[in-house]
Design a protein around this motif. Structure first.
Motif, mmCIF file in Angstrom:
data_model
loop_
_atom_site.group_PDB
_atom_site.id
_atom_site.type_symbol
_atom_site.label_atom_id
_atom_site.label_comp_id
_atom_site.label_asym_id
_atom_site.label_seq_id
_atom_site.Cartn_x
_atom_site.Cartn_y
_atom_site.Cartn_z
ATOM 1 N N ILE A 59 0.835 -1.200 0.000
ATOM 2 C CA ILE A 59 0.000 0.000 0.000
ATOM 3 C C ILE A 59 0.873 1.254 0.000
ATOM 4 C CG2 ILE A 59 -1.635 1.362 1.363
ATOM 5 C CD1 ILE A 59 -2.864 -1.315 2.292
ATOM 6 N N GLU A 60 1.938 1.251 0.779
ATOM 7 C CA GLU A 60 2.773 2.443 0.895
ATOM 8 C C GLU A 60 3.657 2.679 -0.325
ATOM 9 O OE1 GLU A 60 4.934 2.039 4.544
ATOM 10 O OE2 GLU A 60 3.258 2.792 5.729
ATOM 11 N N ASP A 61 4.088 1.614 -1.001
ATOM 12 C CA ASP A 61 5.114 1.776 -2.020
ATOM 13 C C ASP A 61 4.676 1.549 -3.463
ATOM 14 O OD1 ASP A 61 6.947 2.467 -0.082
ATOM 15 O OD2 ASP A 61 7.597 0.399 0.224
ATOM 16 N N ASP A 62 3.474 1.052 -3.691
ATOM 17 C CA ASP A 62 3.046 0.797 -5.058
ATOM 18 C C ASP A 62 2.530 2.085 -5.704
ATOM 19 O OD1 ASP A 62 2.343 -1.356 -7.142
ATOM 20 O OD2 ASP A 62 0.497 -0.174 -6.953
ATOM 21 N N TYR A 63 3.051 2.371 -6.879
ATOM 22 C CA TYR A 63 2.707 3.622 -7.575
ATOM 23 C C TYR A 63 1.221 3.697 -7.925
ATOM 24 C CZ TYR A 63 2.640 7.279 -11.091
ATOM 25 O OH TYR A 63 2.342 8.410 -11.800
ATOM 26 N N GLU A 64 0.667 2.610 -8.424
ATOM 27 C CA GLU A 64 -0.738 2.607 -8.829
ATOM 28 C C GLU A 64 -1.659 2.823 -7.626
ATOM 29 O OE1 GLU A 64 -3.854 -0.216 -11.319
ATOM 30 O OE2 GLU A 64 -1.802 -0.882 -11.010
ATOM 31 N N LEU A 65 -1.365 2.158 -6.518
ATOM 32 C CA LEU A 65 -2.172 2.340 -5.312
ATOM 33 C C LEU A 65 -1.992 3.752 -4.756
ATOM 34 C CD1 LEU A 65 -1.666 -1.079 -3.530
ATOM 35 C CD2 LEU A 65 -3.651 -0.294 -4.804
ATOM 36 N N ASP A 66 -0.786 4.276 -4.861
ATOM 37 C CA ASP A 66 -0.514 5.648 -4.425
ATOM 38 C C ASP A 66 -1.426 6.611 -5.177
ATOM 39 O OD1 ASP A 66 0.547 8.324 -4.456
ATOM 40 O OD2 ASP A 66 2.492 7.573 -3.860
ATOM 41 N N ARG A 67 -1.467 6.481 -6.490
ATOM 42 C CA ARG A 67 -2.314 7.375 -7.300
ATOM 43 C C ARG A 67 -3.802 7.175 -6.982
ATOM 44 N NH1 ARG A 67 -0.668 10.339 -11.574
ATOM 45 N NH2 ARG A 67 -2.667 9.923 -12.543
ATOM 46 N N LEU A 68 -4.175 5.949 -6.665
ATOM 47 C CA LEU A 68 -5.567 5.647 -6.368
ATOM 48 C C LEU A 68 -5.984 6.217 -5.009
ATOM 49 C CD1 LEU A 68 -7.937 3.959 -7.556
ATOM 50 C CD2 LEU A 68 -7.121 2.077 -6.151
ATOM 51 N N LEU A 69 -5.137 6.062 -4.006
ATOM 52 C CA LEU A 69 -5.505 6.452 -2.645
ATOM 53 C C LEU A 69 -5.160 7.893 -2.295
ATOM 54 C CD1 LEU A 69 -4.429 3.224 -0.755
ATOM 55 C CD2 LEU A 69 -6.740 3.943 -1.382
ATOM 56 N N ARG A 70 -4.391 8.546 -3.125
ATOM 57 C CA ARG A 70 -3.993 9.925 -2.821
ATOM 58 C C ARG A 70 -5.206 10.857 -2.782
ATOM 59 N NH1 ARG A 70 0.583 12.084 -1.963
ATOM 60 N NH2 ARG A 70 1.811 10.314 -2.630
ATOM 61 N N LYS A 71 -6.203 10.583 -3.612
ATOM 62 C CA LYS A 71 -7.400 11.427 -3.629
ATOM 63 C C LYS A 71 -8.430 10.875 -2.650
ATOM 64 C CE LYS A 71 -7.090 13.113 -8.307
ATOM 65 N NZ LYS A 71 -7.783 13.244 -9.584
ATOM 66 N N ARG A 72 -8.871 11.724 -1.775
ATOM 67 C CA ARG A 72 -9.846 11.333 -0.761
ATOM 68 C C ARG A 72 -11.163 10.895 -1.412
ATOM 69 N NH1 ARG A 72 -9.484 11.929 4.371
ATOM 70 N NH2 ARG A 72 -11.246 11.984 5.762
ATOM 71 N N SER A 73 -11.549 11.540 -2.495
ATOM 72 C CA SER A 73 -12.809 11.196 -3.162
ATOM 73 C C SER A 73 -12.758 9.773 -3.715
ATOM 74 C CB SER A 73 -13.116 12.191 -4.271
ATOM 75 O OG SER A 73 -12.083 12.199 -5.230
ATOM 76 N N THR A 74 -11.608 9.365 -4.221
ATOM 77 C CA THR A 74 -11.461 7.998 -4.732
ATOM 78 C C THR A 74 -11.537 6.998 -3.583
ATOM 79 O OG1 THR A 74 -10.002 8.857 -6.442
ATOM 80 C CG2 THR A 74 -10.025 6.483 -6.137
ATOM 81 N N PHE A 75 -10.881 7.327 -2.473
ATOM 82 C CA PHE A 75 -10.937 6.447 -1.305
ATOM 83 C C PHE A 75 -12.383 6.303 -0.821
ATOM 84 C CE2 PHE A 75 -10.973 5.781 3.284
ATOM 85 C CZ PHE A 75 -10.284 4.579 3.351
ATOM 86 N N ARG A 76 -13.096 7.404 -0.760
ATOM 87 C CA ARG A 76 -14.503 7.362 -0.312
ATOM 88 C C ARG A 76 -15.361 6.526 -1.260
ATOM 89 N NH1 ARG A 76 -13.512 7.907 4.533
ATOM 90 N NH2 ARG A 76 -12.818 9.941 5.216
#
Length: 103
Positions: A59-76
């Protein structure tokens, strides 16, 4: 004599530029990890994934997950629907297996 001065200037420029890039990357990483910890405090399902030692690194180091989780709206959006959570968990599991297979 000119090539010595040129060499010194290149060295100094490279030193400062490299330092600045490294520091900006570490700041970005710290900010991202802070966001992940906040998500874990706010969301029980994410806390279970994030606290799992197998997945924390992914979760911390994968680029794709980083881009996905960086935006709060995507996480929600992931948090809201069970199907999206399952899709995220599958992606996380696949990435972990890929990393484990490389080791």
């Amino acid at each position: 004599m000119g090539f010595i001065i040129e060499g010194i200037l290149e060295f100094i420029i490279e030193l400062f530029v490299t330092n600045r890039l490294e520091n900006s990357g570490s700041f970005r990483k710290r900010r991202y990890r802070s966001k992940l910890k906040r998500y874990a405090r706010e969301s029980e399902w994410f806390e279970g994934l994030y606290r799992n030692p197998e997945y924390t690194h992914v979760i911390e180091d994968d680029y794709e997950l980083d881009r996905l989780l960086r935006k709060r709206s995507t996480f929600r959006a992931i948090e809201r629907t069970l199907e999206e959570r399952r899709r995220f968990e599958r992606m996380l599991s696949d990435k972990h297996e890929a990393l484990a297979g490389r080791s």
